[in-house]
Each structure stands twice: as structure tokens, then as C-alpha cells.
Design an enzyme around this catalytic site. Structure first.
Site, PDB file in Angstrom:
ATOM      1  N   THR A 309       0.857  -1.193   0.000  1.00  0.00           N
ATOM      2  CA  THR A 309       0.000   0.000   0.000  1.00  0.00           C
ATOM      3  C   THR A 309       0.890   1.238   0.000  1.00  0.00           C
ATOM      4  O   THR A 309       1.900   1.286   0.699  1.00  0.00           O
ATOM      5  CB  THR A 309      -0.947   0.009   1.219  1.00  0.00           C
ATOM      6  OG1 THR A 309      -1.811  -1.123   1.109  1.00  0.00           O
ATOM      7  CG2 THR A 309      -1.815   1.261   1.258  1.00  0.00           C
ATOM      8  N   PHE A 311       1.200   5.153   0.815  1.00  0.00           N
ATOM      9  CA  PHE A 311       0.616   6.208   1.652  1.00  0.00           C
ATOM     10  C   PHE A 311       1.300   7.532   1.297  1.00  0.00           C
ATOM     11  O   PHE A 311       2.501   7.535   1.004  1.00  0.00           O
ATOM     12  CB  PHE A 311       0.889   5.939   3.137  1.00  0.00           C
ATOM     13  CG  PHE A 311       0.235   4.684   3.678  1.00  0.00           C
ATOM     14  CD1 PHE A 311       0.805   3.440   3.462  1.00  0.00           C
ATOM     15  CD2 PHE A 311      -0.936   4.757   4.422  1.00  0.00           C
ATOM     16  CE1 PHE A 311       0.220   2.281   3.964  1.00  0.00           C
ATOM     17  CE2 PHE A 311      -1.528   3.608   4.924  1.00  0.00           C
ATOM     18  CZ  PHE A 311      -0.951   2.372   4.686  1.00  0.00           C
TER      19      PHE A 311
HETATM   20  O1  LIG Z   1      -7.337  -0.045   8.073  1.00  0.00           O
HETATM   21  C1  LIG Z   1      -6.111   0.163   8.125  1.00  0.00           C
HETATM   22  O2  LIG Z   1      -5.361  -0.431   8.925  1.00  0.00           O
HETATM   23  C2  LIG Z   1      -5.525   1.134   7.215  1.00  0.00           C
HETATM   24  O3  LIG Z   1      -4.561   1.774   7.519  1.00  0.00           O
HETATM   25  C3  LIG Z   1      -6.102   1.197   5.812  1.00  0.00           C
HETATM   26  C4  LIG Z   1      -5.586   0.021   5.053  1.00  0.00           C
HETATM   27  C5  LIG Z   1      -6.372  -1.109   4.923  1.00  0.00           C
HETATM   28  C6  LIG Z   1      -5.881  -2.205   4.217  1.00  0.00           C
HETATM   29  C7  LIG Z   1      -4.613  -2.159   3.675  1.00  0.00           C
HETATM   30  C8  LIG Z   1      -3.837  -1.027   3.836  1.00  0.00           C
HETATM   31  C9  LIG Z   1      -4.327   0.082   4.517  1.00  0.00           C
END
Ligand SMILES: O=C(O)C(=O)Cc1ccccc1
Length: 433
Positions: A309, A311
Site C-alpha cells: 500500500t 501512503f
Molecule cells: O485499516 C487500516 O489499517 C488502514 O490503515 C487502511 C488500510 C487497509 C488495508 C490495507 C492497507 C491500509
């Protein structure tokens, strides 16, 4: 999708500190801003930051207006909403509900956690700049401790003070109102693609992208101690996490049970633990299992082990772009007339050997439809789009400046969301590889 925190409650709750390198999760900002946020349309940005400058990556045209009066009235709106939300909370208490949102059953959850952890009412002083925070960078993220966004905050700023927020809107406002210095926002995932809602948020607010991190995401299936897989008739998590584990859940684990989307992965774990749910499992991190006293029923359940992911880190002010290390720049633009505009825009980068790392289109929120009259055929309706482009160059690079000058000629709206150092950490796959 609902927050796991009481959505009508307002408060900042104290929570434990975590060891380095994870950031220090100190407080949860969970004043509810749904209604307050609705009062902030795009012309009422609450940003107190100075207008962005082109040189610093804040190049903008056709953007939203803002001034001190807007900011002050926004603060007043937020403060009054806070008070009325607080009164609602007192009246209604907090019922544990399942509601229907957009045709999906969702959880309207109230964690029954130890009362020391319950959100404390936010007072007006909580909304003013806090001079007592010391030198630590305060980073707001959506979710509760153990969320991947908290880990991303820790990767970007290892010594930071991580501030959990119950919604992204709150994380943005925490920065805009100087409660936090940065917000961390997941924007795309290697399996699930772009997180569109978060792109919309970038546009609605005036924060600047000042950094990025890419985080390998390793999901676990969590349940209360003693609960076996056979007892599970519901799996809850963030929609991205549910999507990223879909095949493993059904094919490998045989869990053809109800899925329910909640606001964040760790919040799902907290909910299972706080409510003693023996029929529900959460998809979240191993750290969430540890924090909320859950067992790991299955480890590394993402369908693809290279589950990353991305960010972005947001701040009130842009950073000064440099050319001594790899930088990325993110822009958003729209156009309302002309042909082959996208082709022309992309050529502005191609001719200067600037690589694009992302291109994404989103229907234009304020102008969704363009009518194209044709006397012979009738009226054609096209969607209007906003285009998001990331390219590999710094705004301090003359090639990028020239490319954007050219792009501006073809577009009716252009904003630089930020020019920031690229995440160059070596590829480190998820733990089970
Ligand atoms: O819900 C979380 O922990 C988040 O930070 C969002 C997310 C959800 C799934 C993968 C990466 C980030």
C-alpha cells in the site's frame, strides 16, 4: 461503512505508548466531523496555511479561494458542531447497531472497552494550536493503534507521535487546525488499486503532499482466544483488507461467511475484543492482535504476497523541492474544451523524458456532466473528469516547470498536490515470502 468509535461522540482519548520504531500512539482524535465537514465546501477550506507558491510546489490555477474569515468561520462551525454532537452523545448514549448503508449491512459499533479508554469530550481548547507538544512530530492517521496507517506514519517518521482519528476528514482537519503536523493517507494498493475517496479528499482540502511511503501489508485473521475457525460466521475489516484476502478466505480457509466493512483493520480487531464476539473474526495486523489480546487464526492471508500500500504524508505547507535526490510530483487537472487534451498533456512530459508513475481519472464532483450539442444527432453527454498524474521529477527541475507551464495551456484547472522525495527503500516483501 461506519467508524468503530461512537460516531456521535467527541473526544480525545489517552492510549498507551508503543515502542520504537512504531510511532507513539498517544491520543485518539475522534470528534465527529461528518456534519461539520459537510459545512466546509470546497470554497470554505479551513487551511490556515499561506497560499502555495509555484516554486515550492504549490503551483495552482483555478483552485479554491480561502481567507482568514473563512478559516475563522470554519473554526466556529466546527466548535459549534462539537458542542451539539456532544449533547447528542449524552442524550443517546451509544447503542450497538447494525445499519444499512448503500445497501450493505454495516456496523455502527461502540467499543465496550475499559472506561479509562473511552473518548473524553473535546473542549474548545483542544482545537487551538497546542504549544505543549514538544519537539515530536504529531502525525494524524485514520484508525486505531495497530492500523497500517499507524505503521506507515512510523515508517515515514520513526520518532513521531501518532494520533489516531476516527475518520480521514478528522485527520485532515487535525492538521489544518494545528492539532497535528502531518496526516498520513493511503492512496493506492497493489491489489485493490487507487483508493478513490482519498483522492477526492486531497482535492477538497488544501494540504500538500510532502512524502510517500510504500508499506508491505501482511494481513492476519484474528479471533478471541479459544475461538476456532469453525465458529466464525462473520469477518469484519476495512474494505481494502477484505478485498485483498477474498480468495484466501473462501478457497483456502473455507470461510464463506458474511463480510462486513468497517473503517479500519485495527478497529475491527478492537471491536471483536471489546465486545467478546466469539462468532466474528477480524482481518488486521499481528500488532493489532497483540494490542487487543486476540489470537492469530491464520497468518499472511493476503491473496498476493506482494501486497503493497502506498501512503502519502500531508502537511499545511509544501516542502521546498530539491534535485539532489529522486523526487516525485503529483498534480491534478481538468479541462473543459479542446480535443486530445490528455494526449497533449502527456506529451508535455514525454518530450522532456519525464516518466509518469501514475495516471488516474475521477469523475468531476462539481461538474459531472458536459453537454455536447449536435443539431443532427441530439445532445451527447460526457462525464467530466479530473486527472491525477504522478511524475518522476522535482518541481525544482526546469523540465518539470516547463512541462507544467505547457500543461497549463491545455487545462482549465491545474493544481500541484506536492513535490516530494520518492520512497526509495529496497523492496521488502511480506513476512511469509
Ligand atoms: O485499516 C487500516 O489499517 C488502514 O490503515 C487502511 C488500510 C487497509 C488495508 C490495507 C492497507 C491500509
Amino acid at each position: 461503512m461506519q467508524s468503530l468509535a461512537p460516531s456521535s461522540s467527541i473526544g480525545i482519548k489517552s492510549i498507551m505508548r508503543s515502542p520504537s520504531p512504531l510511532p507513539n500512539p498517544r491520543r485518539r482524535v475522534n470528534f465527529s466531523v461528518q456534519s461539520a465537514a459537510r459545512s466546509f465546501d470546497s470554497n470554505q477550506s479551513v487551511s490556515a496555511a499561506a497560499p502555495p507558491s509555484a516554486a515550492a510546489g504549490g503551483f495552482t490555477s483555478g483552485g479554491v479561494g480561502k481567507n482568514r474569515a473563512d478559516w475563522q468561520s470554519s473554526c466556529a462551525i466546527l466548535a459549534s458542531k462539537v458542542v451539539s454532537q456532544q449533547q447528542n452523545t449524552e442524550k443517546t448514549g451509544g447503542a450497538d447497531n447494525i445499519t444499512v448503508v448503500n445497501g450493505h449491512r454495516t456496523l455502527d459499533l461502540v467499543p465496550v472497552v475499559d472506561s479509562n479508554n473511552l473518548p473524553k469530550p473535546l473542549t474548545i481548547t483542544d482545537l487551538s494550536p497546542a504549544p505543549m507538544h514538544g519537539a515530536q512530530l504529531r502525525v494524524a492517521y485514520q484508525g486505531v493503534p495497530g492500523a497500517y496507517s499507524e505503521a506507515a506514519a512510523g515508517k515515514a517518521y520513526p520518532e513521531c507521535d501518532a494520533i489516531p482519528c476516527d475518520q480521514f476528514e478528522v485527520a485532515f482537519q487535525a492538521v489544518e487546525l494545528w492539532i497535528a503536523d502531518r496526516a498520513v493517507l493511503p492512496v493506492e494498493n497493489s491489489l485493490g488499486g487507487s483508493i478513490h475517496r482519498n483522492y477526492d479528499l486531497l482535492l477538497r482540502h488544501r494540504l500538500h503532499i510532502v512524502g510517500e511511503v510504500q508499506l508491505p501489508v501482511h494481513h492476519c485473521l484474528l479471533a478471541l482466544p479459544g475461538v476456532r475457525k469453525e465458529y466464525i460466521n462473520r469477518v469484519i475489516s476495512h474494505p481494502q483488507a477484505l478485498a485483498q484476502c477474498e480468495l484466501t478466505l473462501t478457497k483456502k480457509l473455507g470461510l464463506n461467511v458474511t463480510r462486513e466493512a468497517v473503517d479500519d483493520t485495527a478497529g475491527a480487531a478492537e471491536f471483536v475484543a471489546a465486545n467478546g464476539l466469539r462468532d466474528t473474526a477480524a482481518i488486521a495486523s499481528a500488532r493489532a492482535a497483540e494490542l487487543y489480546g486476540l489470537n492469530i487464526l491464520a497468518d499472511g492471508i493476503q491473496d498476493d504476497s506482494s501486497n503493497i500500500t502506498r501512503f502519502v504524508m500531508l502537511a499545511r505547507e509544501p516542502i521546498i523541492p530539491r534535485t539532489d535526490r529522486p523526487f516525485k510530483t503529483s498534480i491534478v487537472f481538468a479541462h473543459d474544451k479542446g480535443t486530445s487534451v490528455l494526449f497533449k498533456v502527456l506529451s508535455a512530459f514525454a518530450f522532456r523524458n519525464i516518466s509518469l508513475t501514475k495516471i488516474e481519472s475521477r469523475p468531476h464532483r462539481n461538474r459531472p456532466i458536459r453537454l455536447v450539442d449536435d443539431a443532427n444527432v441530439g445532445t451527447a453527454k460526457h462525464f467530466e473528469y479530473m486527472f491525477y498524474v504522478d511524475f518522476e521529477a522535482s518541481m525544482a527541475d526546469v523540465r518539470a516547470q516547463n512541462a507544467l507551464a505547457e500543461v497549463q495551456e491545455f487545462t482549465s484547472f491545474l493544481r500541484v498536490l506536492g513535490s516530494y522525495p520518492m520512497d526509495m527503500t529496497p523492496w521488502s516483501p511480506s513476512r511469509d515470502d
